[in-house]
Design a protein around this motif. Structure first.
Motif, mmCIF file in Angstrom:
data_model
loop_
_atom_site.group_PDB
_atom_site.id
_atom_site.type_symbol
_atom_site.label_atom_id
_atom_site.label_comp_id
_atom_site.label_asym_id
_atom_site.label_seq_id
_atom_site.Cartn_x
_atom_site.Cartn_y
_atom_site.Cartn_z
ATOM 1 N N UNK A 144 0.825 -1.205 0.000
ATOM 2 C CA UNK A 144 0.000 0.000 0.000
ATOM 3 C C UNK A 144 0.861 1.259 0.000
ATOM 4 N N UNK A 145 0.205 2.386 -0.225
ATOM 5 C CA UNK A 145 0.915 3.663 -0.294
ATOM 6 C C UNK A 145 0.722 4.448 1.003
ATOM 7 N N UNK A 146 1.644 5.381 1.304
ATOM 8 C CA UNK A 146 1.592 6.093 2.593
ATOM 9 C C UNK A 146 0.269 6.789 2.886
ATOM 10 N N UNK A 147 -0.426 7.274 1.838
ATOM 11 C CA UNK A 147 -1.661 8.018 2.102
ATOM 12 C C UNK A 147 -2.794 7.130 2.621
ATOM 13 N N UNK A 148 -2.564 5.830 2.663
ATOM 14 C CA UNK A 148 -3.570 4.915 3.199
ATOM 15 C C UNK A 148 -3.456 4.765 4.715
ATOM 16 N N UNK A 149 -2.477 5.456 5.323
ATOM 17 C CA UNK A 149 -2.197 5.248 6.736
ATOM 18 C C UNK A 149 -2.360 6.540 7.534
ATOM 19 N N UNK A 150 -2.608 6.384 8.825
ATOM 20 C CA UNK A 150 -2.719 7.525 9.733
ATOM 21 C C UNK A 150 -1.329 8.084 10.044
ATOM 22 N N UNK A 151 -1.305 9.236 10.729
ATOM 23 C CA UNK A 151 -0.027 9.844 11.084
ATOM 24 C C UNK A 151 0.832 8.944 11.958
ATOM 25 N N UNK A 152 0.213 8.315 12.950
ATOM 26 C CA UNK A 152 0.965 7.418 13.811
ATOM 27 C C UNK A 152 1.503 6.211 13.065
ATOM 28 N N UNK A 153 0.705 5.670 12.153
ATOM 29 C CA UNK A 153 1.163 4.535 11.352
ATOM 30 C C UNK A 153 2.298 4.946 10.420
ATOM 31 N N UNK A 154 2.200 6.144 9.848
ATOM 32 C CA UNK A 154 3.288 6.615 8.977
ATOM 33 C C UNK A 154 4.582 6.777 9.758
ATOM 34 N N UNK A 155 4.489 7.251 11.002
ATOM 35 C CA UNK A 155 5.712 7.383 11.780
ATOM 36 C C UNK A 155 6.299 6.010 12.080
ATOM 37 N N UNK A 156 5.447 5.005 12.286
ATOM 38 C CA UNK A 156 5.947 3.641 12.463
ATOM 39 C C UNK A 156 6.641 3.146 11.190
ATOM 40 N N UNK A 157 6.091 3.507 10.043
ATOM 41 C CA UNK A 157 6.724 3.136 8.764
ATOM 42 C C UNK A 157 8.087 3.819 8.644
ATOM 43 N N UNK A 158 8.146 5.105 9.027
ATOM 44 C CA UNK A 158 9.427 5.825 8.971
ATOM 45 C C UNK A 158 10.448 5.195 9.910
ATOM 46 N N UNK A 159 9.996 4.731 11.068
ATOM 47 C CA UNK A 159 10.903 4.054 12.001
ATOM 48 C C UNK A 159 11.377 2.732 11.411
ATOM 49 N N UNK A 160 10.467 1.993 10.778
ATOM 50 C CA UNK A 160 10.859 0.738 10.124
ATOM 51 C C UNK A 160 11.908 0.988 9.047
ATOM 52 N N UNK A 161 11.731 2.064 8.289
ATOM 53 C CA UNK A 161 12.704 2.418 7.254
ATOM 54 C C UNK A 161 14.064 2.724 7.865
ATOM 55 N N UNK A 162 14.060 3.456 8.984
ATOM 56 C CA UNK A 162 15.324 3.770 9.659
ATOM 57 C C UNK A 162 15.999 2.507 10.196
ATOM 58 N N UNK A 163 15.203 1.526 10.600
ATOM 59 C CA UNK A 163 15.758 0.288 11.149
ATOM 60 C C UNK A 163 16.272 -0.671 10.077
ATOM 61 N N UNK A 164 15.914 -0.428 8.819
ATOM 62 C CA UNK A 164 16.205 -1.395 7.748
ATOM 63 C C UNK A 164 17.668 -1.826 7.684
ATOM 64 N N UNK A 165 18.652 -0.907 7.714
ATOM 65 C CA UNK A 165 20.047 -1.346 7.603
ATOM 66 C C UNK A 165 20.663 -1.825 8.922
ATOM 67 N N UNK A 166 19.838 -2.077 9.931
ATOM 68 C CA UNK A 166 20.272 -2.515 11.266
ATOM 69 C C UNK A 166 21.242 -1.492 11.884
ATOM 70 N N UNK A 167 20.774 -0.255 12.103
ATOM 71 C CA UNK A 167 21.652 0.780 12.645
ATOM 72 C C UNK A 167 21.987 0.531 14.108
ATOM 73 N N UNK A 168 23.052 1.173 14.533
ATOM 74 C CA UNK A 168 23.448 1.128 15.946
ATOM 75 C C UNK A 168 22.916 2.341 16.707
ATOM 76 N N UNK A 169 22.488 3.346 15.958
ATOM 77 C CA UNK A 169 22.046 4.583 16.587
ATOM 78 C C UNK A 169 20.971 5.245 15.728
ATOM 79 N N UNK A 170 19.919 5.754 16.371
ATOM 80 C CA UNK A 170 18.885 6.536 15.692
ATOM 81 C C UNK A 170 18.945 7.965 16.214
#
Length: 261
Positions: A144-170
């Motif tokens: 699905x596309x981002x406009x199908x989600x609420x603000x809180x869900x989009x922030x969770x998606x952004x967090x998932x994107x940040x976690x993708x490369x297995x970072x040590x620090x956010x």
């Protein structure tokens, strides 16, 4: 954490935009692996400017940024890829941090491709599914596309994107301030769980001491481009020494128990 090489550090940072007045002056701070640090101050204190320097998006006019004990070289593509695998941002506005033309799955997988973490499509799809589960979103969100989600869900998606490369620090810049009050605690709980289960460190930039007290064991206070006080969050909230810190505390009616207490 004496003897531990900081994962990320600023040493004597000065910064000004063009020939304007300095925004940051002699700023030094560091984060050990797995540590959570809150950077607090009012609007205009220089928090976002410092975050941009720590993300390697701009260079300081004085001082230096160190990654794993080595000065960060923005001219080296290989070094910056290594840095961006380890250090990922989460921004304030979940509505602008995702490309509306990309599916959620494509957005989350993009760092895996651009940072050369996972080269095969099947591997990226598996990582996307793992990340969606980690941030409590259904597997079909990937199509699905981002406009199908609420603000809180989009922030969770952004967090998932940040976690993708297995970072040590956010490095998170006001990550819940654009969300409704009812949604904020869900995102805060997600950050707490990621820190507890995956050992990911965090630099949380915020003007909200309530959020910092919930997520960060240590806190630094920035006033007009200078660090005026730094130490354990519990101590700064109960026994602030600097008048500016006292003024910030006075603006918060009641604070929850700080992280680590």
């Amino acid at each position: 954490m004496t003897g531990v090489t900081p994962l990320l550090a600023a040493e004597g940072i000065d910064f000004a935009y063009g020939r304007g007045r300095p925004v940051l002056r002699d700023v030094s701070l560091s984060l050990a692996p797995g540590e959570s640090l809150g950077l607090v101050g009012e609007s205009g204190a220089g928090k976002t400017s410092l975050l941009r320097l720590l993300l390697g998006l701009q260079s300081p006019t004085g001082g230096r940024v160190l990654f794993d004990g080595t000065p960060l070289d923005r001219r080296s593509g290989a070094e910056m890829r290594r840095f961006r695998r380890a250090v990922q941002p989460v921004y304030q506005d979940p509505f602008s941090s995702l490309d509306p033309r990309m599916t959620v799955g494509e957005s989350i997988a993009e760092p895996l491709r651009s940072l050369r973490v996972t080269t095969d499509r099947a591997g990226r799809a598996a990582r996307v599914a793992e990340l969606l589960a980690a941030v409590d979103l259904p597997a079909d969100a990937a199509t699905r596309y981002p406009d199908a989600f609420s603000g809180g869900q989009r922030q969770r998606i952004a967090i998932a994107r940040a976690l993708a490369p297995r970072p040590r620090l956010i490095l998170a810049d006001e990550p819940v301030s654009a969300l409704d009050t009812s949604v904020r605690m869900h995102v805060i709980e997600l950050f707490q769980r990621l820190s507890r289960e995956q050992g990911i460190g965090m630099l949380l930039v915020s003007h909200d001491l309530t959020i910092v007290s919930a997520l960060c064991a240590r806190m630094a206070v920035l006033e007009s481009g200078r660090i005026v006080e730094e130490g354990p969050t519990a101590r700064l909230l109960s026994e602030p020494e600097h008048p500016y810190t006292r003024r910030l505390l006075a603006s918060v009616p009641r604070l929850p128990r700080p992280a680590g207490r």
